[in-house]
Design a protein around this motif. Structure first.
Motif, short mmCIF file in Angstrom:
data_model
loop_
_atom_site.label_atom_id
_atom_site.label_comp_id
_atom_site.label_asym_id
_atom_site.label_seq_id
_atom_site.Cartn_x
_atom_site.Cartn_y
_atom_site.Cartn_z
N PHE A 389 0.85 -1.19 0.00
CA PHE A 389 0.00 0.00 0.00
C PHE A 389 0.88 1.24 0.00
CE2 PHE A 389 -2.45 -3.37 1.88
CZ PHE A 389 -3.75 -3.18 1.44
N ARG A 390 0.28 2.34 -0.42
CA ARG A 390 0.92 3.64 -0.31
C ARG A 390 -0.11 4.61 0.24
NH1 ARG A 390 5.70 5.13 -2.20
NH2 ARG A 390 5.86 3.36 -3.63
N ALA A 391 0.08 5.00 1.51
CA ALA A 391 -0.88 5.87 2.21
C ALA A 391 -2.28 5.28 2.16
CB ALA A 391 -0.86 7.28 1.61
N GLY A 392 -2.38 3.99 2.38
CA GLY A 392 -3.68 3.32 2.45
C GLY A 392 -4.23 2.84 1.13
N GLU A 393 -3.63 3.24 0.02
CA GLU A 393 -4.12 2.83 -1.30
C GLU A 393 -3.29 1.68 -1.83
OE1 GLU A 393 -6.81 3.95 -2.97
OE2 GLU A 393 -7.27 5.14 -1.17
N PRO A 394 -3.96 0.61 -2.32
CA PRO A 394 -3.20 -0.53 -2.86
C PRO A 394 -2.31 -0.11 -4.02
CG PRO A 394 -5.52 -1.09 -2.58
CD PRO A 394 -5.41 0.39 -2.39
N ASP A 433 0.59 -6.61 5.56
CA ASP A 433 0.40 -5.37 4.81
C ASP A 433 1.62 -4.48 5.00
OD1 ASP A 433 -2.08 -6.29 4.18
OD2 ASP A 433 -3.18 -4.98 5.54
N ASP A 435 2.76 -0.73 4.12
CA ASP A 435 2.36 0.59 3.63
C ASP A 435 3.58 1.52 3.70
OD1 ASP A 435 1.37 3.33 3.52
OD2 ASP A 435 -0.64 2.48 3.80
N LYS A 438 3.11 4.31 6.29
CA LYS A 438 2.99 3.96 7.72
C LYS A 438 4.28 3.42 8.31
CE LYS A 438 -1.99 3.15 7.82
NZ LYS A 438 -3.08 2.18 8.12
#
Length: 576
Positions: A389-394, A433, A435, A438
């Protein structure tokens, strides 16, 4: 020797005395007796199941036996009380001096604290990564690489001799496809218009430098030559170049294998034939026909006689073919011979595989058991996928289009230590996951930051102590530590046992879990001083108390640094 091992030996002495006076029979089996922390710290500092385990052999009930064992334990040094709980569990409380002594041991032993000879110098071969040499390593390979390398470090710390191995799958059709893909790039480097990369070929630009190198070396010698003239050469050069890429990418993670074993070389040496003959000599090979696939049988299925291994005799759900109908080796045939080769110089085998290999575990374990007569065991750890993920987006990826995140990409963006730590924050068999945003957050929710921050606080404390003139040239008075501070020592004292249990279970993530708990306890102790200056680690008008607390902090810093080292992560001196 760990605190728990020391009290296990003291418990053995008590049991010896009970055998001598006839309370316990001679020759009683004690292997299942354990000394460990109680599940609830409120019950005490140590607990033993001795009475529960030995009562049946002693022909008595567990509580009665516990009452016979308890007086001997009460007489042990640094035992303040003994309590019998439930049907016969025995809980011990240690004196504060025992925990002060353990802190002194941590500081005295330094990097050696937590290392043991529990493994008895037994030989363990760990095979991990083993990606096909057809492209750069990606995030899926990354997780297996970190798990395997961390496990190797943990096993070595627990007294095993470890060989780290990479199995190069260079004998299958995928390497021929690689060679053909490189030939396209070779022609391209010579000026040919190769158009769009054909379906089934490897499209990535990572093959361009290999094609360019071959063009510089051979000119147009193979540009229009028939495949039979260049396939073997291009295959050999392509695999060698890809292995160089792989070694380089693994090195960015601090990973270096001891052995790169070639499947093609194994077959060329006749090792697969030798493995087959060994199984045949044991009556475990026969010519037969497999049952039709379960469920709806494919229209083109027809019974074919194959060379089969009786893997059902070793717990598999069906016998497995060693050779295909055309006489070539199956993957399983080569795998069996490869594992025999590893087993010749190992007492234990461990494979770190992707979850997509779950269906092959039983058959390979069956082969190892058959080929070694049960002398060598094989443990397979299946590593689940990593979701990016990147900032919550897959993050969308396409292997066909050559758009995927490589291991090198991950390390370049967030750093080796972050990648390694995050890959161990879940059990290997659970999805993970990752990210990019994060994993670099400065928050309690980011375990990498939280543990590193604890170590950085310790180092900051050392610098501040030096500025304030607080010296540890003379021994500190550890009797000044209060109950909360000694509770932190108790948690630190679990580190050696955590290392041993992680090694024996082949679960390196236990180190990451433990370090997070230790860091949380340290931060909580640190935060006591936010509102009360007298509870800070350095107290302005009390150098003796400051020295004692500084030693406590140094002990915790030592444990965190040692644990991070087992994970292949460098401890931070400061957070920026």
């Amino acid at each position: 020797m760990t605190l728990y091992a020391r009290y296990s030996e003291l418990l053995d002495t008590v049991l010896d005395t009970l055998q001598a006076d006839g309370t316990l029979p001679d020759g009683i089996e004690r292997r299942a007796v354990a000394v460990e922390p109680p599940r609830d710290p409120a019950h005490g500092d140590l607990a033993t199941n001795a009475a529960m385990v030995l009562a049946k052999q002693a022909r008595t009930n567990p509580r009665a036996l516990a009452e016979a064992i308890a007086p001997g334990l009460e007489a042990l040094p640094d035992v303040s009380s003994v309590e019998i709980a439930g049907p016969g569990f025995i809980n011990l409380r240690l004196t504060d001096d025992a925990w002060r002594g353990e802190l002194a041991t941590i500081l005295r032993e330094g990097d050696s604290y937590g290392r043991s000879d529990a493994g008895g110098n037994e030989r363990v071969n760990i095979e991990y990564v083993s990606a096909n040499p057809t492209g750069p390593l990606h995030l899926g390979h990354c997780r297996g690489a970190v798990v395997g390398d961390a496990l190797a470090r943990v096993l070595e710390a627990a007294g095993f001799r470890v060989t780290k191995e990479y199995y190069v799958n260079d004998a299958g059709g995928q390497v021929d496809t690689l060679a053909r893909s490189v030939h396209l790039r070779y022609r391209e480097a010579l000026g040919a218009d190769i158009g769009e990369i054909p379906e089934g070929m490897y499209p990535g630009d990572y093959l361009v430098p290999i094609g360019t190198s071959l063009a510089a070396e051979f000119g147009d010698e193979y540009a229009e030559a028939p495949e039979s003239e260049w396939l073997e050469l291009f295959r050999t050069r392509a695999v060698a170049a890809m292995l160089d890429f792989i070694r380089h990418d693994l090195a960015t993670l601090g990973i270096h294998h001891d052995v790169f074993a070639s499947e093609a070389a194994l077959q060329a040496e006749g090792a697969v034939d030798a493995g087959l003959e060994r199984l045949r000599s044991k009556g475990l090979i026969y010519e037969g026909v497999l049952e039709a696939p379960k469920g709806q049988t494919p229209e083109d299925w027809e019974p074919v006689e194959l060379t089969l291994f009786k893997s059902t005799e070793f717990g598999d759900d069906q016998d497995r073919p060693m050779k295909k109908s055309d006489g070539s080796w199956t993957y399983f045939g080569s795998d069996a011979a490869y594992h025999l080769r590893k087993a010749e110089s190992a007492d234990h085998l461990v494979n770190i595989w992707g979850a997509d290999h779950a269906g092959t575990v039983k058959r390979v374990q069956s082969a190892v058991k058959a080929l070694t007569d049960g002398r060598v065991d094989l443990d397979v750890k299946l590593v689940q996928m990593v979701r990016l993920f990147r900032a919550g987006e897959p993050v969308k990826m396409s292997k066909r289009g050559g758009t995927f995140v490589t291991l090198a990409d991950m390390v370049e963006e967030v750093g080796k230590d972050v990648v390694r730590f995050i890959m161990l924050t879940r059990r290997a068999d659970a999805p993970l996951d990752f990210d990019f945003a994060k994993v670099v957050e400065a928050s309690k929710d980011n375990p990498v930051f939280y543990v590193q921050y604890a170590h950085a606080r310790v180092r900051s404390l050392v610098r501040k102590a030096a500025d304030a003139g607080v010296s540890l040239d003379a021994p500190a008075d550890l009797s000044l530590l209060d109950a909360e501070e000694l509770a932190l020592v108790k948690l630190a004292a679990q580190y050696p046992r955590t290392v041993e249990s992680a090694a024996m279970a082949h679960e390196p993530h236990r180190i990451a879990f433990y370090l997070y708990d230790l860091a949380a306890a340290f931060h909580a102790l640190w935060n006591r001083g936010n509102d009360d200056p007298g509870r800070r680690f350095l107290v302005d008008d009390n150098p003796e108390l400051s020295r004692a607390r500084l030693e406590l902090a140094l002990g915790i810093g030592q444990i965190i640094r040692s644990g991070l080292d087992l994970m292949g992560v460098e401890a931070a001196e400061e957070m920026r």
